[in-house]
Scaffold this motif. Structure first.
Motif, PDB file in Angstrom:
ATOM      1  N   THR A 180       0.843  -1.194   0.000  1.00  0.00           N
ATOM      2  CA  THR A 180       0.000   0.000   0.000  1.00  0.00           C
ATOM      3  C   THR A 180       0.876   1.242   0.000  1.00  0.00           C
ATOM      4  N   LYS A 181       0.562   2.200  -0.865  1.00  0.00           N
ATOM      5  CA  LYS A 181       1.393   3.390  -0.999  1.00  0.00           C
ATOM      6  C   LYS A 181       1.204   4.322   0.192  1.00  0.00           C
ATOM      7  N   VAL A 182       2.317   4.841   0.702  1.00  0.00           N
ATOM      8  CA  VAL A 182       2.284   5.849   1.758  1.00  0.00           C
ATOM      9  C   VAL A 182       1.926   7.201   1.141  1.00  0.00           C
ATOM     10  N   THR A 183       0.907   7.849   1.702  1.00  0.00           N
ATOM     11  CA  THR A 183       0.431   9.115   1.147  1.00  0.00           C
ATOM     12  C   THR A 183       0.783  10.323   2.001  1.00  0.00           C
ATOM     13  N   LYS A 184       1.297  10.082   3.216  1.00  0.00           N
ATOM     14  CA  LYS A 184       1.619  11.208   4.085  1.00  0.00           C
ATOM     15  C   LYS A 184       2.730  10.816   5.043  1.00  0.00           C
ATOM     16  N   VAL A 185       3.622  11.784   5.327  1.00  0.00           N
ATOM     17  CA  VAL A 185       4.708  11.558   6.267  1.00  0.00           C
ATOM     18  C   VAL A 185       4.595  12.558   7.411  1.00  0.00           C
ATOM     19  N   LEU A 186       4.637  12.037   8.646  1.00  0.00           N
ATOM     20  CA  LEU A 186       4.627  12.849   9.855  1.00  0.00           C
ATOM     21  C   LEU A 186       5.954  12.679  10.579  1.00  0.00           C
ATOM     22  N   VAL A 187       6.360  13.685  11.305  1.00  0.00           N
ATOM     23  CA  VAL A 187       7.496  13.584  12.215  1.00  0.00           C
ATOM     24  C   VAL A 187       7.018  14.019  13.594  1.00  0.00           C
ATOM     25  N   GLU A 188       7.153  13.115  14.546  1.00  0.00           N
ATOM     26  CA  GLU A 188       6.653  13.374  15.899  1.00  0.00           C
ATOM     27  C   GLU A 188       5.175  13.786  15.873  1.00  0.00           C
ATOM     28  N   ASN A 189       4.375  13.037  15.087  1.00  0.00           N
ATOM     29  CA  ASN A 189       2.917  13.186  14.991  1.00  0.00           C
ATOM     30  C   ASN A 189       2.476  14.456  14.263  1.00  0.00           C
ATOM     31  N   LYS A 190       3.411  15.192  13.667  1.00  0.00           N
ATOM     32  CA  LYS A 190       3.078  16.423  12.962  1.00  0.00           C
ATOM     33  C   LYS A 190       3.468  16.287  11.486  1.00  0.00           C
ATOM     34  N   THR A 191       2.653  16.863  10.608  1.00  0.00           N
ATOM     35  CA  THR A 191       2.911  16.786   9.169  1.00  0.00           C
ATOM     36  C   THR A 191       4.262  17.410   8.833  1.00  0.00           C
ATOM     37  N   PHE A 192       5.079  16.696   8.050  1.00  0.00           N
ATOM     38  CA  PHE A 192       6.380  17.175   7.632  1.00  0.00           C
ATOM     39  C   PHE A 192       6.235  17.916   6.310  1.00  0.00           C
ATOM     40  N   PHE A 193       6.431  19.257   6.335  1.00  0.00           N
ATOM     41  CA  PHE A 193       6.211  20.099   5.155  1.00  0.00           C
ATOM     42  C   PHE A 193       4.824  19.823   4.579  1.00  0.00           C
ATOM     43  N   THR A 194       4.780  19.371   3.307  1.00  0.00           N
ATOM     44  CA  THR A 194       3.502  19.115   2.652  1.00  0.00           C
ATOM     45  C   THR A 194       2.952  17.733   2.978  1.00  0.00           C
ATOM     46  N   GLY A 195       3.750  16.888   3.632  1.00  0.00           N
ATOM     47  CA  GLY A 195       3.364  15.503   3.860  1.00  0.00           C
ATOM     48  C   GLY A 195       3.870  14.577   2.785  1.00  0.00           C
ATOM     49  N   ASN A 196       4.473  15.120   1.712  1.00  0.00           N
ATOM     50  CA  ASN A 196       5.011  14.317   0.618  1.00  0.00           C
ATOM     51  C   ASN A 196       6.195  13.502   1.115  1.00  0.00           C
ATOM     52  N   SER A 207     -11.142   5.928   4.259  1.00  0.00           N
ATOM     53  CA  SER A 207      -9.813   6.438   3.972  1.00  0.00           C
ATOM     54  C   SER A 207      -8.916   5.311   3.502  1.00  0.00           C
ATOM     55  N   ASP A 208      -8.290   5.510   2.346  1.00  0.00           N
ATOM     56  CA  ASP A 208      -7.282   4.578   1.859  1.00  0.00           C
ATOM     57  C   ASP A 208      -5.885   5.121   2.119  1.00  0.00           C
ATOM     58  N   ASP A 209      -5.803   6.209   2.910  1.00  0.00           N
ATOM     59  CA  ASP A 209      -4.508   6.832   3.167  1.00  0.00           C
ATOM     60  C   ASP A 209      -3.689   5.998   4.138  1.00  0.00           C
ATOM     61  N   MET A 210      -2.397   6.005   3.890  1.00  0.00           N
ATOM     62  CA  MET A 210      -1.454   5.380   4.812  1.00  0.00           C
ATOM     63  C   MET A 210      -0.383   6.411   5.145  1.00  0.00           C
ATOM     64  N   ALA A 211      -0.094   6.565   6.425  1.00  0.00           N
ATOM     65  CA  ALA A 211       0.864   7.568   6.869  1.00  0.00           C
ATOM     66  C   ALA A 211       2.052   6.904   7.549  1.00  0.00           C
ATOM     67  N   LEU A 212       3.219   7.537   7.412  1.00  0.00           N
ATOM     68  CA  LEU A 212       4.406   7.172   8.169  1.00  0.00           C
ATOM     69  C   LEU A 212       4.613   8.223   9.250  1.00  0.00           C
ATOM     70  N   ASN A 213       4.753   7.789  10.483  1.00  0.00           N
ATOM     71  CA  ASN A 213       5.050   8.701  11.582  1.00  0.00           C
ATOM     72  C   ASN A 213       6.456   8.386  12.080  1.00  0.00           C
ATOM     73  N   ILE A 214       7.374   9.341  11.886  1.00  0.00           N
ATOM     74  CA  ILE A 214       8.771   9.131  12.261  1.00  0.00           C
ATOM     75  C   ILE A 214       8.985   9.623  13.680  1.00  0.00           C
ATOM     76  N   LYS A 215       9.412   8.722  14.548  1.00  0.00           N
ATOM     77  CA  LYS A 215       9.733   9.069  15.924  1.00  0.00           C
ATOM     78  C   LYS A 215      11.248   9.259  16.048  1.00  0.00           C
ATOM     79  N   LEU A 216      11.647  10.386  16.650  1.00  0.00           N
ATOM     80  CA  LEU A 216      13.054  10.725  16.756  1.00  0.00           C
ATOM     81  C   LEU A 216      13.657  10.186  18.056  1.00  0.00           C
TER      82      LEU A 216
END
Length: 895
Positions: free
Chosen positions: A168-184, A218-227
């Motif tokens: 499944t394609k990742v459609t959004k990227v978060l860092v510490e639960n917050k959208t990173f720039f545009t989410g791309n 929702s077919d969205d899949m997000a990555l949440n990056i924990k630092l």
């Protein structure tokens, strides 16, 4: 001879890597059970070896509690089995042969008391969440987040920066639960340092508003990056600088700061090596992505064909200079309020060159044209966004944002066309300025236990002003434009497209019970467009020959208001969820061109249907159907002539109405981490029962076209599949896509039914070793068939490709890629072949912030890239010239 040598080298490297698989392994398998002999799904098993040169391995049980753990023969391991709410099972093993063993876990009766457990599972799987503890998978040589993701089970990263998890394609990227720039995903995976990442969370069925999860589909899949903890309240990142032969240079800083209340990200890129930080795909993702193709094809294609997008669409350059800067800041005002903003500035200066053989079909006397094109492009844009998020309680959510985009694109081109009727050179200049403003408001509130309401509203203002100039010493478009005789023919066009639009929808989610929902919608889409064009000839003596008397120039105001009511019923029966829906649309549109006014209205009932059958968390079938209608863009209903190109004139039709088409799809997805198996199969079908079609009158390469309503059915079928299988340290992938399209063409008053068939297959094999070279080898086989008026044109394209990555001597990383492409026009028996290769060597000691890299791109100094494609009446064989060999030395400093 040279190609054979390169091929043999690649095969040798592959055999060297695969030979490493001969190390003897044994398998321990069985079930993980509780004390009642019930299987435990998603239990974790971790095998830690005593020897430092042996890999840590792990396994996760499937839905039946079955596990399969691979171990080295005659090696000492400590195997820990854990499951939430149960005491871990720890035992030492040294096995000589395959073993079957069930493991029984005891419930942790004291789990509410303080318990110290040293074991942390490397991977935790829940219903909609997967958590990876990255330290368990990385080896320490990774430089960016992309390198980390490639080593996580079930995660794939392609060369374009797209990330998929379990297919499944990742459609959004978060860092510490917050959208990173545009989410791309591209900005995140190419810039976040690998050593800053502690965990990667995969969030399926992701929703920005927590209360809407389970209500919205929702077919969205997000990555949440924990630092890592030492990267919080601390500035980190890296700076890369390099220089190369023939004055090549690169400067790429990436700096990040994260704290509980303030996040700051700065990314820059300055280079003349052809690396683009912002591409046409990034722009389309920024505007909503490929999902628009499925839900709103008209909007998607409008974006793709816009003047701004055309400047981003080039990929092959003779020379290229890129200047890119991005700044992102997020500030927590209080516990309920966040304020965030980002700005992206991009400036590109590129030159392109191409040589194209155009074969004109669908006419009584087919002919060919040789066309040479050279362009110098200067593309500048800036995008800024400010967002206010207010979440006072879990029952209320407010999001307000403002987006501004400013563009100024310039182009200078020279086209030389050689065809049976002329040998002509045309100079073209383009200057596109544009302003786009969007104001978005989204408000959600839980009114009661059974009712949740949402309000979404967007106001958009767009003003584009492209100016085009054609200059030639021969008359063009004779009989189509009223040229006056002159030494040189200087033709100018000024165009202004202005749009004000409002889109608002109010929706109520009514939860009858856990198995039955009713959703009601009330919405309005209103667009107010103006379209003005002026075409003229400027003579050598300074006088103006305005084309207005010949039916050119447009002054059009076009207003379209779509008011609609929607009703959706969502119900669940067992493992299946169904949602039939119907939307009643009331369309009203007005045209005002000069002194002519035309008003129309129409009512349409558009049904929809979706269904999802979930056999398990990792296996499901989705079915979708939709009857959709779109109305023509403003330029298609402009009644007067307008110049499209040096060889094309277009005239719209004010009587055009809406298109109508059916779209249906069915997809099957299955992923088994236990078996290392992933299936993704899908079929889509589209049938146009009412469409807008161009009728074309060809005279040589020059054409006059206009649009008409067309009611003959046309259809498109796409079947695609991706199957991957992991076997020990190998992953085998097979990707196949077949498409069929039949459509009518109206050329020179002849209507013909054409068809095209494409079959695209890619087979690849890749390794995943810790202490040996990793290599990917693949073969791509593409056939294309185009049938028109009894004529069949066939293309066969093949590509052999390989990628090599080797971490050696603890401090060195070597990367290389090679591809051999063959293009064969089977109709004319023309064959072209070229190969591309790139390589880099990176050095950095573990305790030093300094890194050094030597890289080479286009090692064989290939001059051009070959492509071929079909269009309405053209078959094109093109050579696009590319950047020469580039050798660079780079220095990287880690903050």
């Amino acid at each position: 001879m040279v190609c054979n040598l390169k091929f043999n080298v690649v095969i040798f490297l592959l055999l060297t890597a695969v030979s490493s698989l001969q190390a003897q392994t044994i398998t321990i398998q069985g079930k993980v059970l509780d004390s009642l002999q019930q299987p435990l799904q998603y239990a974790n098993l971790l095998a830690v070896p005593s020897a430092d040169d042996v890999d840590v391995t792990f396994a996760i049980t499937n839905q039946d509690g079955v596990y399969n753990l691979k171990l080295q023969k005659n090696q000492n391991y400590t195997v820990t089995t854990s499951y939430l709410g149960f005491l871990p099972n720890i035992e030492d093993l040294n096995l000589e042969k395959d073993t079957f063993k069930d493991i029984v876990l005891k419930e942790n009766l004291n789990q509410l008391d303080e318990v110290t457990i040293k074991y942390t599972p490397p991977m935790v799987v829940k219903k909609d969440t997967i958590i990876y503890l990255t330290d368990k998978f990385v080896t320490g040589e990774e430089r960016k987040l992309k390198d980390v993701l490639k080593k996580l089970p079930g995660v794939d990263v392609d060369r374009s920066g797209n990330v998929t998890v379990n297919g499944t394609k990742v459609t959004k990227v978060l860092v510490e639960n917050k959208t990173f720039f545009t989410g791309n995903s591209k900005l995140a995976i190419n810039n976040i340092p690998a050593d800053a990442v502690d965990k990667v969370e995969v969030l399926d069925n992701y929703s920005d508003v927590a209360m809407l999860k389970g209500l919205q589909d929702s077919d969205d899949m997000a990555l949440n990056i924990k630092l890592k903890e030492d990267k919080k309240n601390f500035m980190f990142g890296d700076i890369e600088a390099g220089a190369g032969i023939k004055d090549r240079y690169v400067l790429h800083p990436s700096v990040f700061y994260y704290s509980p209340k303030t996040n700051v990200n700065v990314i820059g890129d300055l280079n003349n090596t052809g690396v683009k930080s912002f591409t046409i795909k990034d722009y389309l993702e920024f505007e909503g992505g490929i999902g628009k193709l499925l839900t709103d094809a008209g909007t998607y294609f409008k974006l793709y064909r816009s003047d701004f997008a055309q400047f981003l669409d080039n990929q092959d350059y003779k020379s290229s200079t890129n200047q890119f800067g991005a700044f992102n800041i997020r500030q927590s005002i209080n516990a309920a309020t966040d304020l965030s903003a980002y700005a992206i500035v991009n400036n590109e200066k590129n030159t392109t060159a191409s040589n194209t053989l155009n074969t004109y079909q669908n006419i009584d006397q087919p002919f060919t044209e040789q066309r040479f094109a050279n362009n110098a492009l200067d593309n500048f844009f800036t995008i800024g966004k400010v967002t206010l998020e207010y979440k006072p309680t879990v029952k209320e959510d407010l999001n307000v944002s403002t987006v501004v985009k400013v563009t100024n694109n310039k182009g200078l081109g020279v086209i030389n066309t050689i065809n049976p009727s002329q040998d002509n050179t045309i100079s073209t200049t383009n200057n596109v300025t544009g302003l786009n403003l969007k104001q978005n408001l989204s408000y959600s509130r839980k009114l009661s236990k059974t009712h949740t309401a949402t309000l979404q509203s967007t106001y958009s203002y767009q003003n584009d002003q492209p100016i085009t100039n054609w200059l030639t010493d021969q008359q063009i478009l004779q009989g189509l434009i009223p040229l006056q005789t002159d030494i040189n023919y200087n033709i100018k066009q000024t165009k202004t497209v202005n749009t004000n639009s409002v889109n608002t929808i109010l929706k109520d989610y009514w939860v009858l019970n856990n198995f039955n929902h009713v959703y009601m919608s009330l919405g309005i889409n209103a667009a107010f467009n103006s379209f003005n064009t002026t075409d003229l000839q400027q003579l050598s003596d300074g006088t103006i020959n305005n084309f207005e008397t010949a039916g050119f120039n447009n002054q059009l105001h076009y207003n379209l208001i779509d008011t609609y009511l929607g009703l959706e019923y969502k119900f669940q029966i067992g493992i299946a969820t169904f949602k039939p829906a119907a939307y009643l649309h009331f369309y009203n549109w007005q045209l005002n061109a000069f002194s002519n006014r035309n008003a129309n209205s129409k009512t349409l009932l558009l049904p929809q249907f979706t269904s999802k059958i979930e056999f398990s968390n990792s296996e499901k079938i989705s079915v979708k159907y939709k009857l959709d209608a779109t109305f023509p863009a403003v330029n298609r209903i402009a009644n007067n002539f307008v110049l499209n190109n040096f060889n094309s004139v277009y005239k719209g039709d004010a009587n055009l109405s809406n298109t109508l088409f059916h779209s249906a799809s069915i997809s099957y997805h299955r992923f088994s981490l236990f078996r290392g198996l992933n299936y993704n199969l899908s079929t889509t079908y589209n049938k146009r029962i009412k469409s807008i079609k161009n009728t074309i009158q060809l005279q040589g390469i020059e054409q006059f076209s206009t649009s008409v309503m067309f009611d003959q059915p046309e259809q498109t079928v796409n079947v695609s599949g991706l199957i991957s299988k992991s076997i020990k340290k190998l992953k085998l992938k097979f990707n196949s896509r077949w498409s069929y399209n039949d459509y009518y063409q109206i050329v020179n008053q002849n209507t013909s039914l054409n068809s095209s068939k494409d079959f695209n297959n890619t087979l690849s094999l890749e390794t995943n070793f810790k202490n040996h070279p990793n290599i990917e080898v693949g073969y791509k086989y593409v056939t294309s068939n185009y049938k028109s008026r009894g004529n069949l044109t066939q293309f066969l394209n093949t590509s052999f490709f390989t990628n090599l990555e080797y971490d050696f001597l603890n401090n060195f990383i070597f990367k290389a890629d090679y591809s051999l492409d063959t293009f064969n026009n089977k109709t004319t028996n023309n064959t072209n072949q070229f190969d591309m290769a790139n390589a880099s060597l990176f050095y950095q000691t573990e305790d030093s912030p300094w890194g050094f890299e030597l890289s080479a791109t286009n090692i064989f100094d290939v001059k051009f890239r070959q492509t071929n494609n079909f269009s309405d009446f053209l078959i094109q064989d093109s050579q696009s010239f590319i950047l020469p060999r580039i050798i660079m030395f780079k220095v990287a400093y880690k903050l």
